[in-house]
Design a protein around this motif. Structure first.
Motif, PDB file in Angstrom:
ATOM      1  N   ALA A  24      -6.315  47.824   9.875  1.00 37.53           N
ATOM      2  CA  ALA A  24      -7.743  47.749   9.552  1.00 37.53           C
ATOM      3  C   ALA A  24      -8.065  48.808   8.506  1.00 37.53           C
ATOM      4  N   TYR A  25      -9.020  48.494   7.668  1.00 37.39           N
ATOM      5  CA  TYR A  25      -9.572  49.444   6.695  1.00 37.39           C
ATOM      6  C   TYR A  25      -8.498  50.168   5.878  1.00 37.39           C
ATOM      7  N   TYR A  54       2.468  41.453   7.495  1.00 38.22           N
ATOM      8  CA  TYR A  54       1.046  41.298   7.790  1.00 38.22           C
ATOM      9  C   TYR A  54       0.882  40.634   9.168  1.00 38.22           C
ATOM     10  N   ARG A  55       0.465  41.429  10.144  1.00 35.78           N
ATOM     11  CA  ARG A  55       0.307  40.992  11.545  1.00 35.78           C
ATOM     12  C   ARG A  55       1.607  40.423  12.113  1.00 35.78           C
ATOM     13  N   TYR A 103     -10.757  50.933   1.105  1.00 31.66           N
ATOM     14  CA  TYR A 103     -11.515  49.789   1.601  1.00 31.66           C
ATOM     15  C   TYR A 103     -12.982  49.898   1.174  1.00 31.66           C
ATOM     16  N   LYS A 105     -19.885  44.688  12.668  1.00 31.50           N
ATOM     17  CA  LYS A 105     -19.154  43.439  12.408  1.00 31.50           C
ATOM     18  C   LYS A 105     -18.585  42.768  13.649  1.00 31.50           C
ATOM     19  N   SER A 116     -10.443  39.342  15.168  1.00 31.09           N
ATOM     20  CA  SER A 116     -10.173  38.213  14.266  1.00 31.09           C
ATOM     21  C   SER A 116      -9.387  37.155  15.037  1.00 31.09           C
ATOM     22  N   ASN A 139      -5.745  35.981   7.965  1.00 31.12           N
ATOM     23  CA  ASN A 139      -6.149  35.628   6.608  1.00 31.12           C
ATOM     24  C   ASN A 139      -4.978  34.864   5.981  1.00 31.12           C
ATOM     25  N   ASP A 158     -17.586  31.576   6.053  1.00 37.73           N
ATOM     26  CA  ASP A 158     -19.002  31.892   5.867  1.00 37.73           C
ATOM     27  C   ASP A 158     -19.565  31.184   4.622  1.00 37.73           C
ATOM     28  N   LYS A 159     -19.065  31.581   3.444  1.00 35.13           N
ATOM     29  CA  LYS A 159     -19.706  31.143   2.193  1.00 35.13           C
ATOM     30  C   LYS A 159     -19.275  29.741   1.759  1.00 35.13           C
ATOM     31  N   LYS A 191     -20.634  30.632   9.537  1.00 28.74           N
ATOM     32  CA  LYS A 191     -20.957  31.918  10.213  1.00 28.74           C
ATOM     33  C   LYS A 191     -22.047  31.636  11.256  1.00 28.74           C
ATOM     34  N   GLN A 207     -19.709  38.263  11.521  1.00 25.50           N
ATOM     35  CA  GLN A 207     -18.333  38.231  10.987  1.00 25.50           C
ATOM     36  C   GLN A 207     -17.723  36.911  11.417  1.00 25.50           C
ATOM     37  N   ALA A 208     -17.606  35.996  10.464  1.00 26.02           N
ATOM     38  CA  ALA A 208     -17.223  34.627  10.826  1.00 26.02           C
ATOM     39  C   ALA A 208     -15.781  34.489  11.322  1.00 26.02           C
ATOM     40  N   GLU A 251      -4.329  34.305  14.762  1.00 26.97           N
ATOM     41  CA  GLU A 251      -3.727  35.632  14.915  1.00 26.97           C
ATOM     42  C   GLU A 251      -3.527  35.873  16.419  1.00 26.97           C
TER      43      GLU A 251
END
Ligand code: EPU
Length: 342
Positions: free
Chosen positions: A132-133, A166-167, A198, A226, A238, A242, A279-280, A285, A298-299, A335
């Motif tokens: 994170a971050y 990554y994860r 970040y 979030k 999450s 991603n 979301d977008k 969301k 936070q979607a 995840e």
């Protein structure tokens, strides 16, 4: 002392999603001897094993788990200051991760501060390569000590043997599956070394070098905006990873949705923030079906708002995956780890 193996214990209280059926057998292990004894018990009775380290990334089947669940309660930690600025932290896998982060910050040791307020215990962090971050635990891990539950042998995994991605790590693969992580060895530092790459963090500390407690507090505030409080509602942070796609796929996506942020990860691959797509691009969301929904702030975070079942959560997640694929042609994957009855 004889192992206290219990039967038919509900796993709802042991995962942050607060769903799932019962464990056929259940044991809390407090020492390495008990870990080995529990391994024997599983072998003797031909039982599959599930190790729970805080349960903050698990979705257990409504039918429960037909094997032995081991709750990790190994405790203890040791800090060793080096002759230079380095500090070695040796910590047992059943320690609550955020308590370890808080202690290292209060001692003035740099390294873990960006990972503040993550639920779960220490043993889960290498498995997922929790991040994170702008920081991943794999960046700090020197080695991981584990017991092979089938041979009882102890093994040290060096950082490179952990195969962090990554994860991802070796502990998520068949090769690392048999291991019960007992200790994690982390490299911290007394040298002031804030990681502020970040965006959310950078904008808080313009032209200013923050202290360790200031970074920790700032992360706690960012996260509280979030993420819902997992002590109140059911969630596992999450829900999906991603997606990492090829540059060609990314170009096709950007041709339709030019605003999507993309992060190049090397070797012609691109990481896409799924929260943004949900979301977008998909307008999801806050989308909710009955007791399950995507969090309004936070979607990427899926929430069990009441007493939803695991099946309801899975169906909802499938629906989300289908919507994302229909809009973007991207396949997404969870995840969160699904545990079947077996
Ligand atoms: N975004 C939106 N709408 C949303 C959510 C996100 O537009 O509803 C956009 C954000 O504005 C930003 C981008 O998507 O541009 C990324 O969002 P964010 O910074 O919140 O991070 P994330 O990619 O959604 C990842 C980790 C989190 C970690 C944060 C912070 C994964 C799967 N998740 O989330 O880790 O806390 O970065 O570093 O990699 C976890 O693994 O459980 C977890 C919580």
């Amino acid at each position: 002392m004889a192992l206290d193996v219990r039967e038919n214990i509900s796993l709802k209280e042991y995962t942050t999603f607060k769903t799932g059926g019962v464990a056929r057998y259940f044991v809390e292990v407090k020492t390495e001897e008990e870990v080995i004894e529990a391994g024997h018990f599983a072998k003797q009775n031909d039982l599959p094993l599930l190790i729970i380290c805080g349960g903050s990334n698990l979705l257990v089947s409504d039918e429960g788990f037909a094997g032995l669940v081991m709750i990790n309660s190994l405790k203890g930690s040791k800090y060793l200051e080096g002759e230079d600025d380095s500090v070695l932290l040796e910590v047992a896998s059943g320690e609550v991760f955020d308590e370890v982060v808080a202690e290292s910050v209060s001692r003035g040791y740099w390294g873990l501060e960006n990972l503040s307020a993550i639920p779960g215990t220490v043993g889960a962090t290498p498995v997922q390569n929790v991040g994170a971050y702008g920081c991943e635990i794999g960046d700090l891990i020197l080695q991981v000590e584990a017991i092979n539950l089938y041979t009882n042998n102890k093994k040290i995994f060096t950082n490179s043997q952990c195969k962090f991605g990554y994860r991802e790590s070796i502990f998520k693969t068949e090769e690392g599956n048999n291991f019960f992580i007992t200790k994690v060895f982390l490299k911290l530092s007394k040298e002031v070394s804030p990681k502020l790459s970040y965006a959310d963090l950078k904008k808080q500390f313009v032209d200013y070098i923050p202290t360790l407690p200031e970074i920790r507090n700032s992360i706690i505030v960012i996260r509280s905006k979030k993420f819902p409080d997992w002590k109140v509602v059911g969630t596992a942070g999450s829900f999906f990873k991603n997606p990492i796609i090829t540059s060609k796929q990314a170009d096709e996506l950007l041709a339709v949705y030019p605003e999507v942020p993309v992060y190049h990860t090397g070797a012609g691959m691109v990481k896409i923030p799924l929260g943004y797509l949900l979301d977008k691009v998909c307008g999801l969301k806050g989308y909710r079906q009955g007791k399950v929904g995507l969090y309004k702030e936070q979607a990427l975070v899926l929430v069990n708002y009441g007493d939803a079942t695991t099946n309801e959560i899975k169906n909802f997640a499938n629906e989300i995956s289908e919507i994302v694929f229909a809009k973007t042609k991207i396949n997404i994957s969870p995840e969160v780890r699904f545990i079947e009855k077996l």
